[in-house]
Design a protein around this motif. Sequence first.
Motif, PDB file in Angstrom:
ATOM      1  N   ALA A 166      49.402  42.800  42.267  1.00 21.74           N
ATOM      2  CA  ALA A 166      48.687  41.914  41.334  1.00 21.74           C
ATOM      3  C   ALA A 166      47.556  42.673  40.646  1.00 21.74           C
ATOM      4  CB  ALA A 166      48.146  40.694  42.076  1.00 21.74           C
ATOM      5  N   MET A 167      46.841  43.507  41.401  1.00 27.99           N
ATOM      6  CA  MET A 167      45.730  44.288  40.802  1.00 27.99           C
ATOM      7  C   MET A 167      46.287  45.207  39.697  1.00 27.99           C
ATOM      8  SD  MET A 167      42.740  43.840  42.798  1.00 27.99           S
ATOM      9  CE  MET A 167      41.792  45.293  42.902  1.00 27.99           C
ATOM     10  N   GLU A 168      47.413  45.861  39.989  1.00 28.81           N
ATOM     11  CA  GLU A 168      48.003  46.775  38.989  1.00 28.81           C
ATOM     12  C   GLU A 168      48.452  45.999  37.743  1.00 28.81           C
ATOM     13  OE1 GLU A 168      49.866  49.679  42.395  1.00 28.81           O
ATOM     14  OE2 GLU A 168      51.230  48.822  40.908  1.00 28.81           O
ATOM     15  N   SER A 169      49.096  44.858  37.989  1.00 20.07           N
ATOM     16  CA  SER A 169      49.596  44.068  36.842  1.00 20.07           C
ATOM     17  C   SER A 169      48.456  43.534  35.992  1.00 20.07           C
ATOM     18  CB  SER A 169      50.452  42.895  37.335  1.00 20.07           C
ATOM     19  OG  SER A 169      51.571  43.374  38.013  1.00 20.07           O
ATOM     20  N   LEU A 170      47.379  43.108  36.649  1.00 20.43           N
ATOM     21  CA  LEU A 170      46.227  42.591  35.893  1.00 20.43           C
ATOM     22  C   LEU A 170      45.648  43.692  35.006  1.00 20.43           C
ATOM     23  CD1 LEU A 170      44.626  40.442  38.714  1.00 20.43           C
ATOM     24  CD2 LEU A 170      45.243  39.578  36.456  1.00 20.43           C
ATOM     25  N   GLU A 171      45.571  44.899  35.546  1.00 19.34           N
ATOM     26  CA  GLU A 171      45.056  46.011  34.727  1.00 19.34           C
ATOM     27  C   GLU A 171      45.961  46.277  33.539  1.00 19.34           C
ATOM     28  OE1 GLU A 171      44.091  49.518  36.944  1.00 19.34           O
ATOM     29  OE2 GLU A 171      42.436  48.497  37.935  1.00 19.34           O
ATOM     30  N   ARG A 172      47.276  46.243  33.788  1.00 19.22           N
ATOM     31  CA  ARG A 172      48.226  46.455  32.683  1.00 19.22           C
ATOM     32  C   ARG A 172      48.058  45.398  31.596  1.00 19.22           C
ATOM     33  NH1 ARG A 172      52.172  47.524  36.449  1.00 19.22           N
ATOM     34  NH2 ARG A 172      52.998  45.430  36.216  1.00 19.22           N
ATOM     35  N   ALA A 173      47.667  44.183  32.030  1.00 21.19           N
ATOM     36  CA  ALA A 173      47.506  43.077  31.072  1.00 21.19           C
ATOM     37  C   ALA A 173      46.121  43.076  30.419  1.00 21.19           C
ATOM     38  CB  ALA A 173      47.753  41.751  31.790  1.00 21.19           C
ATOM     39  N   ALA A 174      45.348  44.156  30.641  1.00 23.81           N
ATOM     40  CA  ALA A 174      44.005  44.313  30.059  1.00 23.81           C
ATOM     41  C   ALA A 174      42.966  43.365  30.657  1.00 23.81           C
ATOM     42  CB  ALA A 174      44.036  44.182  28.542  1.00 23.81           C
ATOM     43  N   ALA A 175      43.295  42.795  31.824  1.00 18.20           N
ATOM     44  CA  ALA A 175      42.288  42.013  32.549  1.00 18.20           C
ATOM     45  C   ALA A 175      41.548  42.964  33.487  1.00 18.20           C
ATOM     46  CB  ALA A 175      42.970  40.909  33.348  1.00 18.20           C
ATOM     47  N   LYS A 176      40.396  42.507  34.027  1.00 15.84           N
ATOM     48  CA  LYS A 176      39.663  43.350  34.983  1.00 15.84           C
ATOM     49  C   LYS A 176      39.774  42.712  36.363  1.00 15.84           C
ATOM     50  CE  LYS A 176      36.565  45.387  31.662  1.00 15.84           C
ATOM     51  NZ  LYS A 176      35.713  44.901  30.638  1.00 15.84           N
ATOM     52  N   PRO A 177      40.550  43.323  37.271  1.00 16.19           N
ATOM     53  CA  PRO A 177      40.709  42.735  38.599  1.00 16.19           C
ATOM     54  C   PRO A 177      39.676  43.266  39.599  1.00 16.19           C
ATOM     55  CG  PRO A 177      42.285  44.512  38.280  1.00 16.19           C
ATOM     56  CD  PRO A 177      41.435  44.475  37.056  1.00 16.19           C
ATOM     57  N   TYR A 178      39.294  42.403  40.549  1.00 16.58           N
ATOM     58  CA  TYR A 178      38.358  42.786  41.607  1.00 16.58           C
ATOM     59  C   TYR A 178      38.877  42.173  42.902  1.00 16.58           C
ATOM     60  CZ  TYR A 178      35.370  42.852  37.397  1.00 16.58           C
ATOM     61  OH  TYR A 178      34.863  43.045  36.139  1.00 16.58           O
ATOM     62  N   TYR A 179      38.719  42.890  43.990  1.00 17.10           N
ATOM     63  CA  TYR A 179      39.057  42.325  45.301  1.00 17.10           C
ATOM     64  C   TYR A 179      37.743  41.998  46.015  1.00 17.10           C
ATOM     65  CZ  TYR A 179      40.367  42.120  50.195  1.00 17.10           C
ATOM     66  OH  TYR A 179      40.507  41.722  51.493  1.00 17.10           O
ATOM     67  N   ALA A 180      37.605  40.763  46.460  1.00 18.81           N
ATOM     68  CA  ALA A 180      36.395  40.353  47.186  1.00 18.81           C
ATOM     69  C   ALA A 180      36.784  40.014  48.618  1.00 18.81           C
ATOM     70  CB  ALA A 180      35.757  39.140  46.503  1.00 18.81           C
ATOM     71  N   GLY A 181      36.271  40.783  49.564  1.00 18.02           N
ATOM     72  CA  GLY A 181      36.623  40.565  50.966  1.00 18.02           C
ATOM     73  C   GLY A 181      35.984  39.313  51.539  1.00 18.02           C
ATOM     74  N   THR A 182      34.784  38.983  51.048  1.00 20.80           N
ATOM     75  CA  THR A 182      34.047  37.833  51.587  1.00 20.80           C
ATOM     76  C   THR A 182      33.514  36.974  50.441  1.00 20.80           C
ATOM     77  OG1 THR A 182      31.943  39.006  51.509  1.00 20.80           O
ATOM     78  CG2 THR A 182      33.238  39.240  53.548  1.00 20.80           C
ATOM     79  N   ALA A 183      32.997  35.793  50.826  1.00 25.64           N
ATOM     80  CA  ALA A 183      32.392  34.901  49.823  1.00 25.64           C
ATOM     81  C   ALA A 183      31.202  35.602  49.170  1.00 25.64           C
ATOM     82  CB  ALA A 183      31.956  33.604  50.489  1.00 25.64           C
ATOM     83  N   GLU A 184      30.430  36.294  49.987  1.00 24.86           N
ATOM     84  CA  GLU A 184      29.239  36.964  49.463  1.00 24.86           C
ATOM     85  C   GLU A 184      29.623  38.051  48.449  1.00 24.86           C
ATOM     86  OE1 GLU A 184      26.610  38.192  52.497  1.00 24.86           O
ATOM     87  OE2 GLU A 184      24.991  38.548  51.081  1.00 24.86           O
ATOM     88  N   GLU A 185      30.647  38.822  48.784  1.00 21.56           N
ATOM     89  CA  GLU A 185      31.100  39.863  47.841  1.00 21.56           C
ATOM     90  C   GLU A 185      31.549  39.230  46.527  1.00 21.56           C
ATOM     91  OE1 GLU A 185      32.923  42.774  51.204  1.00 21.56           O
ATOM     92  OE2 GLU A 185      34.095  42.605  49.363  1.00 21.56           O
ATOM     93  N   ALA A 186      32.249  38.108  46.620  1.00 28.08           N
ATOM     94  CA  ALA A 186      32.727  37.440  45.405  1.00 28.08           C
ATOM     95  C   ALA A 186      31.550  36.978  44.553  1.00 28.08           C
ATOM     96  CB  ALA A 186      33.617  36.245  45.775  1.00 28.08           C
ATOM     97  N   ARG A 187      30.557  36.367  45.193  1.00 23.51           N
ATOM     98  CA  ARG A 187      29.382  35.895  44.440  1.00 23.51           C
ATOM     99  C   ARG A 187      28.673  37.068  43.754  1.00 23.51           C
ATOM    100  NH1 ARG A 187      28.440  32.730  49.118  1.00 23.51           N
ATOM    101  NH2 ARG A 187      26.915  34.245  49.843  1.00 23.51           N
ATOM    102  N   THR A 188      28.511  38.162  44.510  1.00 23.50           N
ATOM    103  CA  THR A 188      27.798  39.313  43.944  1.00 23.50           C
ATOM    104  C   THR A 188      28.551  39.890  42.747  1.00 23.50           C
ATOM    105  OG1 THR A 188      26.987  39.782  46.151  1.00 23.50           O
ATOM    106  CG2 THR A 188      26.769  41.555  44.550  1.00 23.50           C
ATOM    107  N   LEU A 189      29.876  40.017  42.884  1.00 13.37           N
ATOM    108  CA  LEU A 189      30.682  40.533  41.768  1.00 13.37           C
ATOM    109  C   LEU A 189      30.514  39.651  40.533  1.00 13.37           C
ATOM    110  CD1 LEU A 189      34.049  41.342  43.609  1.00 13.37           C
ATOM    111  CD2 LEU A 189      32.740  42.955  42.208  1.00 13.37           C
TER     112      LEU A 189
END
Length: 403
Positions: A73-96
């Motif tokens: 999914a990360m690779e496909s999102l990049e190909r589609a010109a989106a910016k993907p991020y993986y957030a391991g925790t709720a806190e990481e997601a909020r910070t991103l």
Amino acid sequence: MTLKFEAWKAFEDIYDVLGNQEFQEALKRASTNNQAKVAKLLHERPELLGFAEEVRDLKRRSIEALGELIGKAMESLERAAAKPYYAGTAEEARTLIGKIIGSGKRIVMSKSMAATEIGLRSYLESLGNEVWETDLGEFLIQLEGSKPMHAIAPAVHMTREKASTLVAEKIKVQISRGSVEETVSAVRRFLRDKITTADVGISGANALAADTGAIVLVENESNIRLVTSTPPVHVAVVPVDKIVPTLVDAFKVAIVQAAYAGLYPPTYINIIAGPSSTADIEQVRVYGAQGPRELHVILLDNGRLKASRDPALKEQLYCIRCGRCQFECPVWVHTANTWGGPTYGGPMGIVWTAITLDPVEAGKLSYLCLGCGRCDEACPMNINISRELRHLKTLATQALRRS
Ligand code: SF4
């Protein structure tokens, strides 16, 4: 900001709503209407049962290969010109998300349990942003200062009288008490201005296709269309359990979710595979045509990968958040999501609280489960929810014995 949850405190809220006649009346009206609607639909359209079986199979395969699908999914999102991020925790997601958006912005959100799970609205407000929910039910929750009370119907605990009075008071408009039409119309007028002037739109997703990076979102209100296409920046918060192998799979998930939620056929199904763009001049691709020029996708783990390896909890990751088990549960129909945890509620909600927050605290709430198994029978994914709840009860009991 750490999200903490103590089960014993939740019991006070549960006792409160048990004595609240308006709350009980609203739940009775909604669950009676919804149960009848879904039963009639499945009787008239048996092909939906077959679709549900297909989705259960594809969800099972997806969860078995979750780590691999996240990478794809990360690779496909990049190909589609989106910016993907993986957030391991709720806190990481909020910070991103905080880094992407910053402060001083106007933000419009479509209903997203994942956003609630990570405490996103209050976090963005704490950064100095103005944030508005645009789903009607979620907007009512924002005005009330409460939490969503059902997976697809956040304001299920409000009668029409309560909703109209709340909107009239909070956004200072004239509405005839109990008029649903006038309430909807006043909210539409109020939110339209917020949406057209917003800097950022935030959505969740019903499913994300690993083969294309396409996000599928199902709705009736059209607020998701507006939130994801009007502001120049779109941020999507997608729990990793929503990743499925193909776009066709993602579409099937949306259809089954809508059917079991009692909203079939859904008015809109949105497919978003990248930011808006045009190549109309000399075939040169330029991003930011009429829709967003940036699409950021946060793939939220928060306990899900770990749960996918846990034989007692992994079935819950097949869940498509249709809310069927809630309307069928004899306990939930009196408590709504006051029973289940800070975000999720009812039979499925307790297990989601265990996965995303704390299995022992979730286990204490499972003591209220009657073990009748109606949730198992109602679930289109055939998740053995009552077995999961028994497992959590055991965990909580062991922890209490040790304490
Ligand atoms: S556990 Fe099953 S019935 Fe409950 S919300 Fe999830 S998919 Fe729907």
